[in-house]
Scaffold this active site. Structure first.
Site, PDB file in Angstrom:
ATOM      1  N   ILE A 146       0.825  -1.206   0.000  1.00 15.46           N
ATOM      2  CA  ILE A 146       0.000   0.000   0.000  1.00 15.46           C
ATOM      3  C   ILE A 146       0.866   1.265   0.000  1.00 15.46           C
ATOM      4  CG2 ILE A 146      -0.160   0.076   2.513  1.00 15.46           C
ATOM      5  CD1 ILE A 146      -3.044   1.068   2.173  1.00 15.46           C
ATOM      6  N   ASP A 167      -1.898 -10.002  -0.305  1.00 14.29           N
ATOM      7  CA  ASP A 167      -3.341 -10.041  -0.529  1.00 14.29           C
ATOM      8  C   ASP A 167      -3.646 -10.322  -1.988  1.00 14.29           C
ATOM      9  OD1 ASP A 167      -4.480  -9.120   2.145  1.00 14.29           O
ATOM     10  OD2 ASP A 167      -3.179  -7.421   1.704  1.00 14.29           O
ATOM     11  N   GLY A 209       0.041  -5.560   0.827  1.00  7.45           N
ATOM     12  CA  GLY A 209      -1.030  -5.739  -0.141  1.00  7.45           C
ATOM     13  C   GLY A 209      -0.662  -6.664  -1.283  1.00  7.45           C
ATOM     14  N   GLU A 264       1.436  -5.984   7.727  1.00  7.58           N
ATOM     15  CA  GLU A 264       0.475  -5.104   8.375  1.00  7.58           C
ATOM     16  C   GLU A 264       0.691  -4.891   9.865  1.00  7.58           C
ATOM     17  OE1 GLU A 264      -1.356  -6.115   4.472  1.00  7.58           O
ATOM     18  OE2 GLU A 264      -0.117  -7.144   5.956  1.00  7.58           O
ATOM     19  N   ASP A 267      -6.483  -6.675   6.239  1.00  6.78           N
ATOM     20  CA  ASP A 267      -7.947  -6.693   6.138  1.00  6.78           C
ATOM     21  C   ASP A 267      -8.499  -6.801   4.724  1.00  6.78           C
ATOM     22  OD1 ASP A 267      -7.193  -4.181   5.291  1.00  6.78           O
ATOM     23  OD2 ASP A 267      -8.309  -3.072   6.808  1.00  6.78           O
TER      24      ASP A 267
END
Length: 310
Positions: free
Chosen positions: A100, A159, A156, A179, A187
Site C-alpha cells: 500500500i 493479498d 497488499g 500489516e 484486512d
C-alpha cells in the site's frame, strides 16, 4: 494502451517465449483509445492472454488510490472479454510491489468521513469493503490468473497473489505480511486466503504475527508458489508458456475448472460434488468435448483445436 517501456520489454521477452506464436500485440498500435489506467499497463503478449502489469516502477509499484479502483475496472472488463482466456499479472521495475502507498492512502484510512463515531465506522467499513473487492475481483474472474513475482512482495502484494490461481516467482523473491508492523491487522484478503493456500495454520500465524520475510525456497516448500525461476526474464518466459498452455485448452473446461475449484475450497466434498454435477449437466453439452477427444485420439496437441470464444 501499452507504454513504450513495456512494449520494448515484452518484445525482447517474446523471442524466448512461445516460439511460433504471434509477435506481441501492443494495444497502443491497434488503433484503440489510449489506456484509461495510470497504475496498470495492459497488453496482449500472445493470443488469448492478457498481461496486467503493476506499472508504477518509480514508486516500487506501491498501491495508490488509482490502483484500487483500476484493478476492479480492469478485471471486470477481462471477465467479459471473449478474446481473453488467461490473465498474467506481473510488476514493472525492480520489485513486484511494496504494498500500500501509505502517503497516498492515509486520508482514507486515518480520516474517514462522518459526524460521529457510528457514521465514521460505517464509512470505514465501506472503504475497507471497497478495497477488499480490488482483490476479490481477481478470484471472481472466471479466467485463470497466473501471477509472476520478482523481488519484494509486501503487504497488499500478498493479498493480491493469494487471490490468484497460480503463483510463480524468482529466486530473489520474498514475501512479507507487513500489516502488524504498521499497527493493523491485514484486512483485504491475506488472513482469509493465505491459510487455504499454505495449509499450515502455524506457519500462517507466524508470518502474520511476526511480519518476518519468507524467501523463495520456503515459499515453494510451503506451497505459496509452485515454481521458482532464476531471474525475471526466465520467470516471464515460463509464465507466458504456462499461460499459453492453459489458453490452448477449451475455455468451457478451463473456466469451469476454476469456478469449481474455488467453490470446492469453500464447501464440503459432498456440496462440491453436487455443484459439479449441476454444472456439468449443461457444460458437457459442448462441441469442445468431441473436438478434444478427437484430437487426443489422433495424438494432436490441444493447440491445433479451434475452440469457439466464450
Amino acid at each position: 494502451m501499452l507504454s513504450g517501456i513495456v512494449k520494448s520489454g515484452l518484445t525482447k521477452y517474446q523471442r524466448s517465449w512461445l516460439p511460433g506464436q504471434a509477435v506481441v500485440r501492443a494495444m497502443s498500435s491497434s488503433g484503440r483509445a489510449p489506456s484509461p489506467y495510470t497504475a496498470l499497463a495492459i497488453s496482449h503478449p500472445t493470443e488469448s492472454v492478457t498481461h496486467v502489469e503493476l506499472h508504477r516502477p518509480e514508486k516500487r509499484n506501491a498501491m495508490n488510490r488509482a490502483f484500487w479502483s483500476e484493478m476492479v475496472d480492469c478485471f471486470n472488463e477481462i471477465a467479459a472479454d471473449p478474446d481473453c482466456r488467461v490473465v498474467l499479472i506481473s510488476g514493472a521495475g525492480k520489485i513486484f510491489t511494496a504494498g500500500i502507498d501509505l502517503m497516498d492512502m492515509a486520508g482514507d484510512v486515518l480520516q474517514p468521513e462522518g459526524d460521529d463515531m457510528a457514521r465514521r465506522s460505517w464509512n470505514m467499513k465501506r472503504i475497507i469493503s471497497k478495497y477488499q473487492e480490488t482483490f476479490s475481483v481477481i478470484e471472481k474472474c472466471p479466467k485463470p490468473v497466473v501471477v509472476a513475482i520478482h523481488g519484494a512482495c509486501v503487504g497488499g502484494g500478498v493479498d493480491l497473489i493469494t487471490a490468484c490461481d497460480i503463483r510463480l516467482c524468482t529466486q530473489d523473491a520474498w514475501f512479507q505480511v507487513k500489516e502488524v508492523d504498521i499497527g493493523l491487522a491485514a484486512d483485504v484478503g491475506t488472513l482469509q486466503r493465505l491459510p487455504k493456500v499454505i495449509g499450515s495454520r502455524s506457519l500462517v500465524n507466524e508470518l502474520a504475527l511476526t511480519a518476518r520475510k519468507m524467501y523463495a525456497d520456503e515459499a515453494k516448500s510451503s506451497g505459496l508458489v509452485s515454481r521458482v525461476f532464476a531471474d525475471k526474464e526466465t520467470l516471464m518466459a515460463g509464465a507466458l508458456e504456462m499461460a499459453g498452455e492453459i489458453a490452448a485448452r477449451s475455455p468451457v473446461a478451463v473456466q469451469g475448472t476454476k469456478i469449481n475449484l474455488i467453490y470446492s475450497r469453500d464447501h464440503s466434498v459432498a456440496e462440491g460434488l453436487d455443484y459439479m454435477a449441476n454444472w456439468n449437466m449443461s457444460m458437457l453439452q459442448t462441441d469442445d468435448v468431441m473436438k478434444s477427444a478427437q484430437a487426443s485420439m489422433e495424438k494432436k496437441s490441444p493447440k491445433t483445436i479451434a475452440f469457439s470464444k466464450l
